[in-house]
Every structure is written in C-alpha cells, then in structure tokens.
Design an enzyme around this catalytic site. Structure first.
Site, PDB file in Angstrom:
ATOM      1  N   ASP A 130      37.901  53.054 -21.950  1.00  0.00           N
ATOM      2  CA  ASP A 130      37.075  53.485 -20.966  1.00  0.00           C
ATOM      3  C   ASP A 130      36.080  52.188 -20.342  1.00  0.00           C
ATOM      4  O   ASP A 130      36.040  51.284 -21.101  1.00  0.00           O
ATOM      5  CB  ASP A 130      35.800  54.373 -21.102  1.00  0.00           C
ATOM      6  CG  ASP A 130      36.550  56.011 -21.199  1.00  0.00           C
ATOM      7  OD1 ASP A 130      37.716  56.163 -20.855  1.00  0.00           O
ATOM      8  OD2 ASP A 130      35.694  56.873 -21.760  1.00  0.00           O
ATOM      9  N   GLN A 161      37.273  49.914 -11.831  1.00  0.00           N
ATOM     10  CA  GLN A 161      36.220  50.543 -11.076  1.00  0.00           C
ATOM     11  C   GLN A 161      36.090  50.051  -9.528  1.00  0.00           C
ATOM     12  O   GLN A 161      35.914  48.837  -9.380  1.00  0.00           O
ATOM     13  CB  GLN A 161      34.883  50.622 -11.667  1.00  0.00           C
ATOM     14  CG  GLN A 161      34.750  51.179 -13.011  1.00  0.00           C
ATOM     15  CD  GLN A 161      33.431  50.490 -13.916  1.00  0.00           C
ATOM     16  OE1 GLN A 161      33.295  49.118 -13.610  1.00  0.00           O
ATOM     17  NE2 GLN A 161      32.928  51.231 -14.640  1.00  0.00           N
ATOM     18  N   ARG A 182      43.839  53.021 -15.535  1.00  0.00           N
ATOM     19  CA  ARG A 182      43.102  54.086 -14.867  1.00  0.00           C
ATOM     20  C   ARG A 182      42.222  53.720 -13.713  1.00  0.00           C
ATOM     21  O   ARG A 182      41.478  52.740 -13.914  1.00  0.00           O
ATOM     22  CB  ARG A 182      42.204  54.976 -15.665  1.00  0.00           C
ATOM     23  CG  ARG A 182      41.664  55.887 -15.189  1.00  0.00           C
ATOM     24  CD  ARG A 182      40.249  56.487 -16.075  1.00  0.00           C
ATOM     25  NE  ARG A 182      40.866  57.157 -17.153  1.00  0.00           N
ATOM     26  CZ  ARG A 182      40.110  57.333 -18.336  1.00  0.00           C
ATOM     27  NH1 ARG A 182      38.812  56.591 -18.190  1.00  0.00           N
ATOM     28  NH2 ARG A 182      40.543  57.602 -19.250  1.00  0.00           N
ATOM     29  N   ARG A 301      25.311  61.728 -15.633  1.00  0.00           N
ATOM     30  CA  ARG A 301      26.164  61.013 -14.744  1.00  0.00           C
ATOM     31  C   ARG A 301      27.000  62.198 -13.731  1.00  0.00           C
ATOM     32  O   ARG A 301      27.094  61.885 -12.603  1.00  0.00           O
ATOM     33  CB  ARG A 301      27.077  60.040 -15.291  1.00  0.00           C
ATOM     34  CG  ARG A 301      26.479  58.920 -15.910  1.00  0.00           C
ATOM     35  CD  ARG A 301      27.707  57.861 -16.156  1.00  0.00           C
ATOM     36  NE  ARG A 301      28.434  57.883 -17.368  1.00  0.00           N
ATOM     37  CZ  ARG A 301      28.155  57.694 -18.487  1.00  0.00           C
ATOM     38  NH1 ARG A 301      27.050  57.369 -18.829  1.00  0.00           N
ATOM     39  NH2 ARG A 301      29.109  58.386 -19.400  1.00  0.00           N
TER      40      ARG A 301
HETATM   41  P1  FDA Z   1      33.356  61.343  -5.175  1.00  0.00           P
HETATM   42  O1  FDA Z   1      32.288  60.791  -5.966  1.00  0.00           O
HETATM   43  O2  FDA Z   1      33.356  60.929  -3.991  1.00  0.00           O
HETATM   44  O3  FDA Z   1      33.474  62.985  -5.241  1.00  0.00           O
HETATM   45  C1  FDA Z   1      34.725  63.478  -4.454  1.00  0.00           C
HETATM   46  C2  FDA Z   1      34.416  65.107  -4.707  1.00  0.00           C
HETATM   47  O4  FDA Z   1      34.749  65.287  -6.146  1.00  0.00           O
HETATM   48  C3  FDA Z   1      33.206  65.482  -4.314  1.00  0.00           C
HETATM   49  O5  FDA Z   1      32.934  65.784  -3.051  1.00  0.00           O
HETATM   50  C4  FDA Z   1      33.313  66.754  -4.974  1.00  0.00           C
HETATM   51  O6  FDA Z   1      33.908  67.798  -4.651  1.00  0.00           O
HETATM   52  C5  FDA Z   1      34.007  66.410  -6.377  1.00  0.00           C
HETATM   53  N1  FDA Z   1      33.199  65.796  -7.418  1.00  0.00           N
HETATM   54  C6  FDA Z   1      33.083  64.579  -7.925  1.00  0.00           C
HETATM   55  N2  FDA Z   1      32.230  64.438  -9.024  1.00  0.00           N
HETATM   56  C7  FDA Z   1      31.848  65.641  -9.277  1.00  0.00           C
HETATM   57  C8  FDA Z   1      30.901  66.241 -10.150  1.00  0.00           C
HETATM   58  N3  FDA Z   1      30.348  65.563 -11.012  1.00  0.00           N
HETATM   59  N4  FDA Z   1      30.877  67.643 -10.117  1.00  0.00           N
HETATM   60  C9  FDA Z   1      31.255  68.532  -9.276  1.00  0.00           C
HETATM   61  N5  FDA Z   1      32.224  68.000  -8.263  1.00  0.00           N
HETATM   62  C10 FDA Z   1      32.391  66.707  -8.173  1.00  0.00           C
HETATM   63  N6  FDA Z   1      33.754  56.002 -14.375  1.00  0.00           N
HETATM   64  C11 FDA Z   1      33.546  54.820 -15.034  1.00  0.00           C
HETATM   65  O7  FDA Z   1      32.578  54.133 -14.551  1.00  0.00           O
HETATM   66  N7  FDA Z   1      34.342  54.492 -16.013  1.00  0.00           N
HETATM   67  C12 FDA Z   1      35.199  55.187 -16.857  1.00  0.00           C
HETATM   68  O8  FDA Z   1      35.988  54.893 -17.647  1.00  0.00           O
HETATM   69  C13 FDA Z   1      35.564  56.544 -15.969  1.00  0.00           C
HETATM   70  N8  FDA Z   1      36.727  57.316 -16.538  1.00  0.00           N
HETATM   71  C14 FDA Z   1      36.772  58.329 -15.608  1.00  0.00           C
HETATM   72  C15 FDA Z   1      38.117  59.095 -15.974  1.00  0.00           C
HETATM   73  C16 FDA Z   1      38.278  60.137 -15.444  1.00  0.00           C
HETATM   74  C17 FDA Z   1      39.510  60.851 -15.473  1.00  0.00           C
HETATM   75  C18 FDA Z   1      37.586  60.602 -14.109  1.00  0.00           C
HETATM   76  C19 FDA Z   1      38.343  61.495 -13.100  1.00  0.00           C
HETATM   77  C20 FDA Z   1      36.607  59.945 -13.756  1.00  0.00           C
HETATM   78  C21 FDA Z   1      36.226  58.711 -14.399  1.00  0.00           C
HETATM   79  N9  FDA Z   1      35.197  57.981 -14.319  1.00  0.00           N
HETATM   80  C22 FDA Z   1      34.845  56.799 -14.858  1.00  0.00           C
HETATM   81  C23 FDA Z   1      33.989  58.584 -13.184  1.00  0.00           C
HETATM   82  C24 FDA Z   1      34.325  57.966 -11.781  1.00  0.00           C
HETATM   83  O9  FDA Z   1      33.995  56.679 -11.899  1.00  0.00           O
HETATM   84  C25 FDA Z   1      33.505  58.877 -10.727  1.00  0.00           C
HETATM   85  O10 FDA Z   1      32.150  58.586 -11.036  1.00  0.00           O
HETATM   86  C26 FDA Z   1      33.757  60.236 -10.659  1.00  0.00           C
HETATM   87  O11 FDA Z   1      34.974  60.489 -10.755  1.00  0.00           O
HETATM   88  C27 FDA Z   1      33.364  60.771  -9.232  1.00  0.00           C
HETATM   89  O12 FDA Z   1      33.916  60.158  -8.206  1.00  0.00           O
HETATM   90  P2  FDA Z   1      35.191  60.883  -7.490  1.00  0.00           P
HETATM   91  O13 FDA Z   1      36.254  59.714  -7.294  1.00  0.00           O
HETATM   92  O14 FDA Z   1      35.670  62.046  -7.961  1.00  0.00           O
HETATM   93  O15 FDA Z   1      34.720  60.630  -5.849  1.00  0.00           O
END
Ligand code: FDA
Length: 320
Positions: A130, A161, A182, A301
């Site tokens: 990660d 990221q 990823r 977070r």
């Molecule tokens: P965004 O935040 O714009 O959200 C888009 C939509 O997704 C929202 O409108 C909502 O519908 C839904 N959504 C998003 N987050 C939600 C929540 N918490 N609760 C409910 N609904 C939610 N980060 C990092 O810094 N290091 C890492 O190693 C990882 N690893 C990782 C693995 C995997 C499999 C995922 C999916 C994510 C990560 N992340 C991460 C976290 C990532 O950086 C980010 O903070 C979250 O995925 C939220 O961003 P979105 O891309 O979903 O978009």
C-alpha cells in the site's frame, strides 16, 4: 475543511483513545471493516469468492512505533498467507510498510518485508505494498523496486496516488519495468507543494495515469489476472468514482485491452452496486478486505472521503 480535520484526527492519539472507547464507533466502523479477527475476514473472503470477486486481505495497522510490534506484524502477515493457501482463497495480501517498521528504521522494514515476501512467493500469493503519506513515497517505491528485482515483478505490486504531482513520472518508470500498479486518488492529508489541492485536478490526473497503465500493460503483453485469482493484471483501477471507472472502461476498450487484463478494485462495504455491475460486465473485481483491532485510522479516512458517512456516524451516537 472537514476532510482536513478528519485526516488530522485519523492520526491523533487522543482522538483514537476517545473514539475506540465508544461501542457505537465500532458498530459504524464494521460497515467498512470485515471484523476484528482473521476468522471473521476469512468468512467474508469466502463469501466474496463464491460470488465471483477476488480479494486482498489487509490486517489493519500502521505507524508502528517499536521493533517488536513491527516484527510481530510481519509474523501476522505470514499467518495470513498460510491461511490463504490452506483455505484455497482467491486472495492476495496488502501491507503498509509503516506497519512493519518503515517509520522506525528502513533496514528493519526491509528485512521484515523480505521475510513476508519469501513466504508469499513460496505459497504463490501476490503481495501489494500500500502507499501511505508522502513522507514515505520515495522509500516505498525503492523497497518495491528491490522486492520486484529480487522476487520477480509479477510477485509484488505497488500503489500510485493520482493526487501527487510526481505520480505520472513514477508511473512511467514503473511501466517500463512491467510493474503491477494499483491506481488510487490518495487518502492522506498532503500539502499543496506535493499534491493537487483541487479534486478536478486529482480526477484529471487519475485519467491520465489510467492511460499510462493501459499502455504499459500492452507493452508488457497485457498479462491477465491469474486463473486462481491471486495475481492481478498490471493495471488495477482502485476507485468508486463512476466517471473514473467509465473512463477506464472506455480507454481500455479503445486500446483493445482484454477485459481480463484490467482489474477494478474497491473497498469492502463501499459501492456494492458498482462492484456487482463491473463483475457482471466481465471485469475482474477485487475487494480490499481490512480486518483487525487497529481500525481507527482506516475508519476515519473513510469518514473523510464522504461527509454522509460522518452524519451516519453522528446519528448513531444518539441511537440506543
Ligand atoms: P471519490 O472520493 O471521489 O468518491 C467517488 C464516489 O465513491 C463517492 O461519490 C461515493 O459514492 C463513493 N465513495 C468513496 N469513498 C467512500 C466512502 N468512504 N464511503 C462511502 N462511499 C464512498 N489510498 C492511499 O492513499 N493508498 C492506498 O494504498 C490505497 N489503497 C486503496 C485500495 C483500494 C482497493 C481502494 C478502492 C482505495 C484505496 N485507497 C488508497 C483510497 C483512495 O485513495 C481513495 O481515498 C478512496 O478510494 C476514495 O476515492 P474514490 O476514487 O473512490 O473517489
């Protein structure tokens, strides 16, 4: 403002003590966390596997402050690997380097990582490193490179990221080596000197990075997800954002990348509708399954990402 405050609280020891003392906090957190024990997590993984999802197991924990804890976290990771093999789970593992000592001593972290990697390779299980806050980006990428060189680029992966300015350069370098990446937006509090402060810029960078990963995969022969689901393809698009996902689907289709060579990844408990939809469309979908007692920073977070989660949490405080 709210996001910044919650991200600050995610690392504040005093806030952790207060919040983890409330039973109601765990009730809300368990929406995002598979349980407190490995048995809980295995149960969830089996259920997800039966429905066609692959997973990556994450034993929660980060910013370990002493050698003993760092070593015991590495041992726990090794136990998870044994369990994945023993139970025939379609799963890899994800690990945070500060959990195994990066914030104390990079040498200790490296030796812990090597011991986990050796077992992961022996058991044929993929290990994803990660990405944490930007103080650790450079060392994390370096340690990843060392592991990929020693054990093979298909055995270990890393995370990019899109909020960091440096990421396009990093992704291009990683693609030149056929690294498994990823792609996510980034979940930490970062200063404007290193990361885009505005969401539209983070989103635009995400799409550019998606292009880089798709091209990189094609240059490496578009390797598919493995048949046992344990090894992901080169690009893993980790987002719940419909627009980012639609863009990735469109760009991969335009480039002629086979569906099995592009994986979508989402967090346990978030956008289950979207998880089902992508799976039904024939894409590999991997669910990140966190578990364990150290759920506070991960949970905070998730609150920071979506204000509605915070209101849900607050409203639960007033329920009996
Ligand atoms: P965004 O935040 O714009 O959200 C888009 C939509 O997704 C929202 O409108 C909502 O519908 C839904 N959504 C998003 N987050 C939600 C929540 N918490 N609760 C409910 N609904 C939610 N980060 C990092 O810094 N290091 C890492 O190693 C990882 N690893 C990782 C693995 C995997 C499999 C995922 C999916 C994510 C990560 N992340 C991460 C976290 C990532 O950086 C980010 O903070 C979250 O995925 C939220 O961003 P979105 O891309 O979903 O978009």
């Amino acid at each position: 403002m709210l996001r910044a405050l919650l991200l600050y609280l995610s690392q504040a020891t005093w806030a952790r003590k207060i919040v983890t003392g409330w039973g109601v906090a765990w009730r809300v957190a368990s929406r995002f966390v598979a349980g407190e024990t490995l048995n809980d997590a295995v149960r969830v993984v089996k259920e997800l596997n039966e429905r066609g999802f692959t997973t990556t197991l994450d034993h929660l924990g980060e910013y370990t402050t002493n050698d003993e804890e760092a070593r015991s976290s590495a041992k726990e990771a090794i136990e998870i690997l044994a369990r994945i093999e023993g139970e025939g789970l379609k799963s890899g593992i994800s690990i945070k380097l500060t959990q195994i000592g990066l914030a104390i001593d990079p040498g200790l972290c490296k030796s812990n990582l090597e011991s986990v990697m050796a077992v992961a390779v022996e058991r044929g299980i993929f290990l994803r490193i990660d990405m944490e806050d930007s103080r650790f980006t450079e060392t994390t990428l370096q340690l990843f490179e060392e592991m990929a060189e020693r054990f093979g680029p298909e055995k270990v992966g890393v995370v990019i990221q899109s909020y960091l300015y440096r990421s396009e350069q990093d992704a291009a370098k990683l693609m030149a080596r056929g690294a498994r990446v990823r792609l996510c937006k980034g979940a930490y509090k970062e200063p404007p000197e290193v990361a885009y402060p505005r969401k539209p810029d983070v989103d635009a960078a995400f799409d550019r990075l998606t292009d880089i990963l798709i091209r990189g995969s094609q240059d490496s022969g578009s390797p598919p997800v493995s048949a046992n689901g344990r090894r992901p393809p080169i690009p893993a698009i980790a987002s719940h954002d419909d627009e980012r996902i639609d863009y990735a689907v469109w760009a991969a289709d335009q480039a002629g990348l086979p569906k099995v060579a592009l994986e979508f990844q989402m967090l346990y408990g978030i956008r289950r509708d979207l998880q089902d939809k992508l799976l039904a469309e024939g894409y590999p979908v991997r669910i990140y399954v966190p578990f364990g007692g150290e759920w506070y920073p991960y949970f905070t977070r998730r609150l920071a990402e979506r204000p509605a989660n915070l209101w849900f949490f607050v409203s639960n405080l007033f329920k009996k």
